[in-house]
Scaffold this motif. Structure first.
Motif, PDB file in Angstrom:
ATOM      1  N   SER A 150      40.193  22.884  67.686  1.00 41.22           N
ATOM      2  CA  SER A 150      40.560  23.580  67.197  1.00 41.22           C
ATOM      3  C   SER A 150      42.324  24.367  67.220  1.00 41.22           C
ATOM      4  CB  SER A 150      39.636  24.963  67.621  1.00 41.22           C
ATOM      5  OG  SER A 150      40.057  25.186  69.025  1.00 41.22           O
ATOM      6  N   ALA A 151      42.798  23.897  68.194  1.00 39.14           N
ATOM      7  CA  ALA A 151      44.184  24.198  68.381  1.00 39.14           C
ATOM      8  C   ALA A 151      44.744  23.410  67.762  1.00 39.14           C
ATOM      9  CB  ALA A 151      44.669  23.753  70.265  1.00 39.14           C
ATOM     10  N   MET A 152      44.561  22.150  67.508  1.00 38.37           N
ATOM     11  CA  MET A 152      45.461  21.305  66.905  1.00 38.37           C
ATOM     12  C   MET A 152      44.893  21.819  65.836  1.00 38.37           C
ATOM     13  SD  MET A 152      45.034  16.971  65.584  1.00 38.37           S
ATOM     14  CE  MET A 152      45.388  16.525  66.552  1.00 38.37           C
ATOM     15  N   ALA A 153      44.065  21.875  64.643  1.00 39.05           N
ATOM     16  CA  ALA A 153      43.817  23.244  63.571  1.00 39.05           C
ATOM     17  C   ALA A 153      44.421  23.752  63.020  1.00 39.05           C
ATOM     18  CB  ALA A 153      42.064  23.190  63.357  1.00 39.05           C
ATOM     19  N   ASP A 154      44.644  24.830  64.055  1.00 41.76           N
ATOM     20  CA  ASP A 154      46.075  26.223  64.368  1.00 41.76           C
ATOM     21  C   ASP A 154      46.576  25.823  63.847  1.00 41.76           C
ATOM     22  OD1 ASP A 154      42.909  27.537  64.225  1.00 41.76           O
ATOM     23  OD2 ASP A 154      43.142  28.367  66.600  1.00 41.76           O
ATOM     24  N   MET A 155      47.401  25.097  64.945  1.00 39.95           N
ATOM     25  CA  MET A 155      48.991  24.969  65.475  1.00 39.95           C
ATOM     26  C   MET A 155      49.736  24.044  63.550  1.00 39.95           C
ATOM     27  SD  MET A 155      48.844  24.327  68.662  1.00 39.95           S
ATOM     28  CE  MET A 155      51.283  24.332  69.174  1.00 39.95           C
ATOM     29  N   LEU A 156      48.910  22.969  62.844  1.00 40.37           N
ATOM     30  CA  LEU A 156      48.997  22.362  62.465  1.00 40.37           C
ATOM     31  C   LEU A 156      48.685  22.854  61.229  1.00 40.37           C
ATOM     32  CD1 LEU A 156      48.534  18.876  63.644  1.00 40.37           C
ATOM     33  CD2 LEU A 156      50.291  19.967  63.655  1.00 40.37           C
ATOM     34  N   GLY A 157      48.063  24.144  60.671  1.00 42.15           N
ATOM     35  CA  GLY A 157      47.736  24.802  60.324  1.00 42.15           C
ATOM     36  C   GLY A 157      47.029  23.623  58.194  1.00 42.15           C
ATOM     37  N   ILE A 158      45.625  23.173  59.036  1.00 44.84           N
ATOM     38  CA  ILE A 158      43.901  22.438  58.617  1.00 44.84           C
ATOM     39  C   ILE A 158      42.946  22.989  59.444  1.00 44.84           C
ATOM     40  CG2 ILE A 158      46.659  19.965  58.380  1.00 44.84           C
ATOM     41  CD1 ILE A 158      44.308  18.777  60.959  1.00 44.84           C
ATOM     42  N   SER A 159      42.159  22.424  58.101  1.00 50.04           N
ATOM     43  CA  SER A 159      40.840  22.684  58.622  1.00 50.04           C
ATOM     44  C   SER A 159      39.709  20.896  59.296  1.00 50.04           C
ATOM     45  CB  SER A 159      40.103  22.889  57.288  1.00 50.04           C
ATOM     46  OG  SER A 159      40.349  24.694  57.120  1.00 50.04           O
ATOM     47  N   LEU A 160      39.477  21.487  60.054  1.00 49.56           N
ATOM     48  CA  LEU A 160      38.296  20.434  60.836  1.00 49.56           C
ATOM     49  C   LEU A 160      37.508  20.075  60.638  1.00 49.56           C
ATOM     50  CD1 LEU A 160      41.174  18.913  63.024  1.00 49.56           C
ATOM     51  CD2 LEU A 160      40.659  18.117  61.007  1.00 49.56           C
ATOM     52  N   ASN A 161      36.146  19.608  60.640  1.00 51.29           N
ATOM     53  CA  ASN A 161      34.737  19.958  60.567  1.00 51.29           C
ATOM     54  C   ASN A 161      34.534  19.010  61.706  1.00 51.29           C
ATOM     55  OD1 ASN A 161      34.821  21.862  58.355  1.00 51.29           O
ATOM     56  ND2 ASN A 161      34.797  19.955  56.969  1.00 51.29           N
ATOM     57  N   SER A 162      33.107  19.539  62.763  1.00 48.42           N
ATOM     58  CA  SER A 162      33.007  18.139  63.660  1.00 48.42           C
ATOM     59  C   SER A 162      31.369  17.876  63.272  1.00 48.42           C
ATOM     60  CB  SER A 162      33.088  18.806  64.539  1.00 48.42           C
ATOM     61  OG  SER A 162      32.229  19.832  65.296  1.00 48.42           O
ATOM     62  N   SER A 163      30.581  16.930  64.060  1.00 51.33           N
ATOM     63  CA  SER A 163      29.655  16.958  64.049  1.00 51.33           C
ATOM     64  C   SER A 163      28.849  17.102  65.002  1.00 51.33           C
ATOM     65  CB  SER A 163      29.435  15.064  63.896  1.00 51.33           C
ATOM     66  OG  SER A 163      29.987  14.335  64.855  1.00 51.33           O
ATOM     67  N   LEU A 164      27.758  17.100  65.734  1.00 50.25           N
ATOM     68  CA  LEU A 164      26.930  17.656  66.769  1.00 50.25           C
ATOM     69  C   LEU A 164      27.638  16.111  68.153  1.00 50.25           C
ATOM     70  CD1 LEU A 164      23.492  18.406  65.537  1.00 50.25           C
ATOM     71  CD2 LEU A 164      25.319  19.657  66.877  1.00 50.25           C
ATOM     72  N   PRO A 165      28.062  16.576  69.190  1.00 56.09           N
ATOM     73  CA  PRO A 165      28.285  16.046  70.118  1.00 56.09           C
ATOM     74  C   PRO A 165      26.847  14.861  70.137  1.00 56.09           C
ATOM     75  CG  PRO A 165      27.637  17.924  70.944  1.00 56.09           C
ATOM     76  CD  PRO A 165      27.565  18.020  69.589  1.00 56.09           C
ATOM     77  N   SER A 166      27.279  13.873  70.953  1.00 66.15           N
ATOM     78  CA  SER A 166      26.071  12.805  71.465  1.00 66.15           C
ATOM     79  C   SER A 166      26.524  12.173  72.690  1.00 66.15           C
ATOM     80  CB  SER A 166      26.145  11.528  70.385  1.00 66.15           C
ATOM     81  OG  SER A 166      27.821  11.001  70.225  1.00 66.15           O
ATOM     82  N   TYR A 167      25.886  11.949  73.975  1.00 67.80           N
ATOM     83  CA  TYR A 167      25.848  11.771  74.730  1.00 67.80           C
ATOM     84  C   TYR A 167      25.126  10.171  75.334  1.00 67.80           C
ATOM     85  CZ  TYR A 167      25.455  11.604  79.798  1.00 67.80           C
ATOM     86  OH  TYR A 167      25.674  11.070  81.334  1.00 67.80           O
TER      87      TYR A 167
END
Length: 205
Positions: A124-141
């Motif tokens: 989210s920091a990368m998205a905010d600072m670079l002015g982009i939108s990123l979507n994420s999957s659910l985490p797996s362990y």
């Protein structure tokens, strides 16, 4: 081969440093004590250059949380902690009075939550600072050996893929460990990331 320039490495380090700060605040609220994440050190390698020595994976087993991110560029993120430290983190998250046997029941859920906090804070920091939108999957362990981790990276990658590696120290009042945050990107995705980094630098310089 040098993929990123020094100024691009500095910019990416700053992006992930902001993300680490966000993650530390969120983790502090969960475990009830101050959490500090060090300034990340970054390197970019081709997938065929990655091995357990390069990743500094010296323990036998690692707790691995993974998420897939998509947007202007695509990447799979892997967060690695040593097995023993993962259990200590889970104990702090779930309550210090719990036995190791009871902790094991909640280990997967708690580690996915930990990974979700750290990975999403960084992205989210990368998205905010670079002015982009990123979507994420659910985490797996999963629990993985160093060989399994490097094999997983090589199988998911190809001759045209890169691995962006972040080394982060995570410190709590009682614990200290080194975590590894790994992003697997194709050369196309890495090129797109570099383009957005350059736009970010142009805007601030």
């Amino acid at each position: 081969m040098k993929v990123l320039s020094e100024i691009e490495i500095d910019a990416l380090t700053e992006v992930f440093n902001v993300g680490a700060g966000r993650a530390a605040l969120s983790l502090s609220e969960i475990v009830g004590e101050e959490v500090m994440l060090s300034v990340p050190s970054i390197e970019v390698l081709r997938t065929d250059e990655v091995n357990s020595r390069v990743l500094a994976l010296t323990d036998d087993t690692f707790a691995t949380v993974s998420q897939v991110f998509s947007g202007p560029f695509n990447a799979e993120a892997l967060l690695l902690f040593t097995e023993n430290y993962a259990l200590e983190i889970v104990r702090d998250m779930m309550g210090s009075q719990m036995s190791i046997e009871d902790l094991a029941e909640f280990e997967q859920e708690a580690m996915c939550e930990l990974g979700n906090i750290i990975l999403n804070a960084c992205l989210s920091a990368m998205a905010d600072m670079l002015g982009i939108s990123l979507n994420s999957s659910l985490p797996s362990y999963s629990m993985s050996s160093p060989d399994e981790i490097t094999r997983r990276l090589s199988e998911k990658g190809d001759d045209d893929s890169y691995v962006l590696i972040l080394h982060i120290d995570l410190l709590l009042e009682k614990h200290h460990t080194e975590g590894h945050l790994i992003f697997l990107l194709s050369s196309t995705s890495l090129s797109k990331l570099i383009t957005h980094l350059q736009q970010y630098l142009n805007n601030i310089l």
